[in-house]
Structure formats: structure tokens, C-alpha cells
Design a protein around this motif. Sequence first.
Motif, PDB file in Angstrom:
ATOM      1  N   ILE A  49     -28.460  10.057 -17.921  1.00 47.38           N
ATOM      2  CA  ILE A  49     -27.774  11.300 -17.364  1.00 47.38           C
ATOM      3  C   ILE A  49     -27.911  12.374 -18.347  1.00 47.38           C
ATOM      4  O   ILE A  49     -27.124  12.157 -19.380  1.00 47.38           O
ATOM      5  CB  ILE A  49     -26.858  11.176 -16.484  1.00 47.38           C
ATOM      6  CG1 ILE A  49     -26.636  12.447 -15.269  1.00 47.38           C
ATOM      7  CG2 ILE A  49     -25.377  11.104 -17.014  1.00 47.38           C
ATOM      8  CD1 ILE A  49     -25.930  12.185 -14.044  1.00 47.38           C
ATOM      9  N   ILE A  50     -28.369  13.502 -18.057  1.00 43.90           N
ATOM     10  CA  ILE A  50     -28.471  14.895 -19.104  1.00 43.90           C
ATOM     11  C   ILE A  50     -27.859  15.819 -18.507  1.00 43.90           C
ATOM     12  O   ILE A  50     -28.701  16.998 -18.030  1.00 43.90           O
ATOM     13  CB  ILE A  50     -29.743  14.960 -19.659  1.00 43.90           C
ATOM     14  CG1 ILE A  50     -30.321  13.427 -20.039  1.00 43.90           C
ATOM     15  CG2 ILE A  50     -29.588  16.020 -20.779  1.00 43.90           C
ATOM     16  CD1 ILE A  50     -31.822  13.646 -20.738  1.00 43.90           C
ATOM     17  N   PRO A  51     -26.389  16.255 -18.388  1.00 42.32           N
ATOM     18  CA  PRO A  51     -25.883  17.458 -17.703  1.00 42.32           C
ATOM     19  C   PRO A  51     -25.471  18.085 -18.756  1.00 42.32           C
ATOM     20  O   PRO A  51     -25.356  17.856 -19.983  1.00 42.32           O
ATOM     21  CB  PRO A  51     -24.535  16.873 -17.115  1.00 42.32           C
ATOM     22  CG  PRO A  51     -24.392  15.620 -17.896  1.00 42.32           C
ATOM     23  CD  PRO A  51     -25.551  15.096 -18.488  1.00 42.32           C
ATOM     24  N   ASN A  52     -25.376  19.604 -18.538  1.00 40.62           N
ATOM     25  CA  ASN A  52     -24.926  20.468 -19.411  1.00 40.62           C
ATOM     26  C   ASN A  52     -23.635  20.553 -19.172  1.00 40.62           C
ATOM     27  O   ASN A  52     -22.795  19.805 -18.353  1.00 40.62           O
ATOM     28  CB  ASN A  52     -25.518  21.883 -19.176  1.00 40.62           C
ATOM     29  CG  ASN A  52     -25.309  22.437 -17.748  1.00 40.62           C
ATOM     30  OD1 ASN A  52     -24.348  22.117 -17.284  1.00 40.62           O
ATOM     31  ND2 ASN A  52     -26.030  23.577 -17.583  1.00 40.62           N
ATOM     32  N   LYS A  53     -22.552  21.559 -20.004  1.00 40.93           N
ATOM     33  CA  LYS A  53     -21.199  21.640 -19.772  1.00 40.93           C
ATOM     34  C   LYS A  53     -20.823  21.772 -18.169  1.00 40.93           C
ATOM     35  O   LYS A  53     -19.908  20.924 -17.935  1.00 40.93           O
ATOM     36  CB  LYS A  53     -20.859  22.750 -20.554  1.00 40.93           C
ATOM     37  CG  LYS A  53     -20.835  22.306 -22.152  1.00 40.93           C
ATOM     38  CD  LYS A  53     -20.094  23.493 -23.111  1.00 40.93           C
ATOM     39  CE  LYS A  53     -20.925  24.911 -22.711  1.00 40.93           C
ATOM     40  NZ  LYS A  53     -20.505  26.008 -23.884  1.00 40.93           N
ATOM     41  N   SER A  54     -21.271  22.561 -17.533  1.00 44.91           N
ATOM     42  CA  SER A  54     -20.801  23.006 -16.283  1.00 44.91           C
ATOM     43  C   SER A  54     -21.219  21.727 -15.183  1.00 44.91           C
ATOM     44  O   SER A  54     -20.370  21.359 -14.401  1.00 44.91           O
ATOM     45  CB  SER A  54     -21.353  24.308 -15.677  1.00 44.91           C
ATOM     46  OG  SER A  54     -22.953  24.253 -15.546  1.00 44.91           O
ATOM     47  N   GLY A  77     -25.099  23.654 -25.517  1.00 43.93           N
ATOM     48  CA  GLY A  77     -25.730  24.853 -25.857  1.00 43.93           C
ATOM     49  C   GLY A  77     -25.819  24.811 -27.552  1.00 43.93           C
ATOM     50  O   GLY A  77     -26.394  23.896 -28.162  1.00 43.93           O
ATOM     51  N   SER A  78     -25.429  25.908 -28.004  1.00 48.04           N
ATOM     52  CA  SER A  78     -25.318  26.170 -29.391  1.00 48.04           C
ATOM     53  C   SER A  78     -24.556  25.439 -30.271  1.00 48.04           C
ATOM     54  O   SER A  78     -24.456  25.178 -31.499  1.00 48.04           O
ATOM     55  CB  SER A  78     -25.160  27.783 -29.657  1.00 48.04           C
ATOM     56  OG  SER A  78     -23.602  27.932 -29.246  1.00 48.04           O
ATOM     57  N   ALA A  93     -26.884  21.422 -32.990  1.00 49.40           N
ATOM     58  CA  ALA A  93     -27.928  22.280 -32.406  1.00 49.40           C
ATOM     59  C   ALA A  93     -28.561  23.049 -33.738  1.00 49.40           C
ATOM     60  O   ALA A  93     -28.045  22.944 -34.744  1.00 49.40           O
ATOM     61  CB  ALA A  93     -27.399  23.428 -31.725  1.00 49.40           C
ATOM     62  N   VAL A  94     -29.751  23.136 -33.594  1.00 51.30           N
ATOM     63  CA  VAL A  94     -30.689  23.804 -34.631  1.00 51.30           C
ATOM     64  C   VAL A  94     -30.582  25.345 -34.284  1.00 51.30           C
ATOM     65  O   VAL A  94     -30.753  25.905 -33.443  1.00 51.30           O
ATOM     66  CB  VAL A  94     -32.044  23.686 -34.509  1.00 51.30           C
ATOM     67  CG1 VAL A  94     -33.133  24.269 -35.641  1.00 51.30           C
ATOM     68  CG2 VAL A  94     -32.263  22.043 -34.440  1.00 51.30           C
ATOM     69  N   LYS A  95     -29.788  26.060 -35.550  1.00 49.44           N
ATOM     70  CA  LYS A  95     -29.601  27.214 -35.595  1.00 49.44           C
ATOM     71  C   LYS A  95     -31.003  28.212 -35.685  1.00 49.44           C
ATOM     72  O   LYS A  95     -31.849  28.243 -36.553  1.00 49.44           O
ATOM     73  CB  LYS A  95     -28.745  27.822 -36.812  1.00 49.44           C
ATOM     74  CG  LYS A  95     -27.541  26.971 -37.019  1.00 49.44           C
ATOM     75  CD  LYS A  95     -26.501  26.995 -35.673  1.00 49.44           C
ATOM     76  CE  LYS A  95     -25.352  26.442 -35.830  1.00 49.44           C
ATOM     77  NZ  LYS A  95     -24.485  26.282 -34.567  1.00 49.44           N
ATOM     78  N   ALA A 143     -34.883  25.970 -21.791  1.00 46.98           N
ATOM     79  CA  ALA A 143     -34.384  25.323 -22.977  1.00 46.98           C
ATOM     80  C   ALA A 143     -33.932  23.843 -22.438  1.00 46.98           C
ATOM     81  O   ALA A 143     -34.145  22.772 -23.230  1.00 46.98           O
ATOM     82  CB  ALA A 143     -33.279  25.807 -23.691  1.00 46.98           C
ATOM     83  N   GLY A 144     -33.182  23.785 -21.502  1.00 48.47           N
ATOM     84  CA  GLY A 144     -32.668  22.435 -21.057  1.00 48.47           C
ATOM     85  C   GLY A 144     -33.717  21.787 -20.647  1.00 48.47           C
ATOM     86  O   GLY A 144     -33.846  20.247 -20.620  1.00 48.47           O
TER      87      GLY A 144
END
Length: 307
Positions: free
Chosen positions: A183-188, A224-225, A241-243, A252-253
Motif C-alpha cells: 500500500i502506498i499512501p501519502n501523509k494524509s 513529499g519533499s 527525496a531528490v532535490k 507526481a504520486g
Amino acid sequence: MQRKKLVVVGSCNTDMVIKADRLPIPGETVLGGTFFMNPGGKGANQAVAASRMGGNVTFISKTGNDVFGKQSVVLYNSENINTDYIFSDPNNPSGVALITVDSRGENCIVVASGANASLCPADIEKAGSEIESSDLVLMQLEIPLDTVEYVAELASRKNIKVILNPAPARALSDQLLKNIYIIIPNKSEAEILSGIKVTDYDSARQAADIISAKGCDIVVITLGSQGALIKDHDEYHFVDAVKVEAVDTTAAGDVFCGTVCVGLSEGRTILESVQLAARASAITVTRMGAQSSIPTRAELLTFDQNQ
């Protein structure tokens, strides 16, 4: 190298994008924006990303019987995606997303799901043989949840690995999570699934522990960043993360998820696949749009050489 088969089940939209200095507050009109249209939808974005990264991709989706839907199928064919299981809905229009992007690359999105909301288990039955002959199945939540659950159950019974990007964020049943390999969630999204507010590595690790306890083998939380946290059974990894200079974070996601699946299909570990995905999504945020911003594998190789 023999490419394993990836089936993406998900949404297909046309994105209508306005780039403005800032996002409006409720009731406000912001003038001076620039407008363009892009093919989008989380499912389609992830299918295109996986194909451009070299994946062997079949896309299962539903469009309206309209110009947006027909244009989408032509586009996916040009991306070397198998479109045999993109169904046409005679009663509903194709999905549309209205996107506003500010000068820092942040966005807000409103989606009219249209035909995406009518992709149902009966459609999946017609594509059952394609799913059962796949190695990986990737899904999101812009299609009905009962369809997601049906696909996950079908694939899990056949020992096919299911990857879920739980976006847009919503609560999920423990039964569904038991059928998910990664499973690949973001922060929220991770916060909704775990009850933990994710702000940094430590809170992401706590959230990953709670989510994995519900049945997922591997949890990847994108920050994210700040990078990404991986919980692979009992092991933890952090990928920076790559700057880059972000222009537009749209898709992006989706590029991250599609690239992770291609990495896995090539025999990479989850850590190696996430590292690959972090670089691909970094390229994406330096460009405007959804599918127009998705890099090819050749562009990723050039990017790596220049780092």
C-alpha cells in the motif's frame, strides 16, 4: 529481460488546468491564469507512467461514449498500453478534473467522476482472464470501492500481488487491506488509515506499523519533499527525496506508484523500486501537467547521469 505483466485498474479523466499565481480562497476570483487541457485520472496516469518506464501494461477503465473517451483510448494505444478492457459507458460522460496550480507548484483538484463511477464488478469479470494472467495489479480509489475490493479478492485468490494507492483518501476495510501486498499512501492518506498524524519519519513509522498490522505486507508512505518511508515486513528503510525546483506536483504520486510497480516487475527489491520511483517523480514535478509531465525511461537514465 522478460517483462512481467502489470494490470492497472482505475480512472481515466480529462484534466482542465489553470496555472495562477495563487490558489483562490472560497468565494474569490483570481485573474491572470493560463489554461490548458491534459489527459489525466490517477489510473491512467499510473498506467502511462508504468508504460513509459518500460512496463508491460494493460489498463482496465471506463470512459463515456464521447470525444474525451475516444481521444483517451487513442492516446493509450500510442503509449503501448493494452486497451482491450477499456469499456464505454453509453449513459455517463467521461471523467473530468478541474485543477488549479499556484506559482509554487501546489494544486487543488475537483473531479467529476462520470463513467469512472460505473466501472463495476461485472466489467471486471469480462477482464478476469487478463487479471489472472498478470503478475501485478495496481489500483487507486477513483473508481467504486466495491470494484477495488472485487479485484483485490480475485487477484489475491490467484496469488497475484496487489498494489494499492489509497487516493483519494478514505477509510478502508481490514478485509481489503488483507488482500493488499503493497500500500502506498501519502501523509494524509496514512493518517486516515492509521489515526496517526504523519509529519516526519518517526510518525510515519508509527503509522506504517498500524497499517501493516491490518494485513498489508509492505507499507510505503510518501512524504513529499521529505522522501518516503518503507516498512517491508519487519524492516524499515528511508529514501530521501531528490532535490529539484518544483513547478507542478500534479501526477507526481502517480508516477511514483507506476514506477514502483515497474521496478518490482523487473525483479528489483522494494527499496530499489522506491529509489527508482523517487527519481522519476522528481522529474515530474519540474514540468506542468499530468501525463504531459511523465518522464520516459530514457529521460530517467539521462537524469541519473546528470546527478
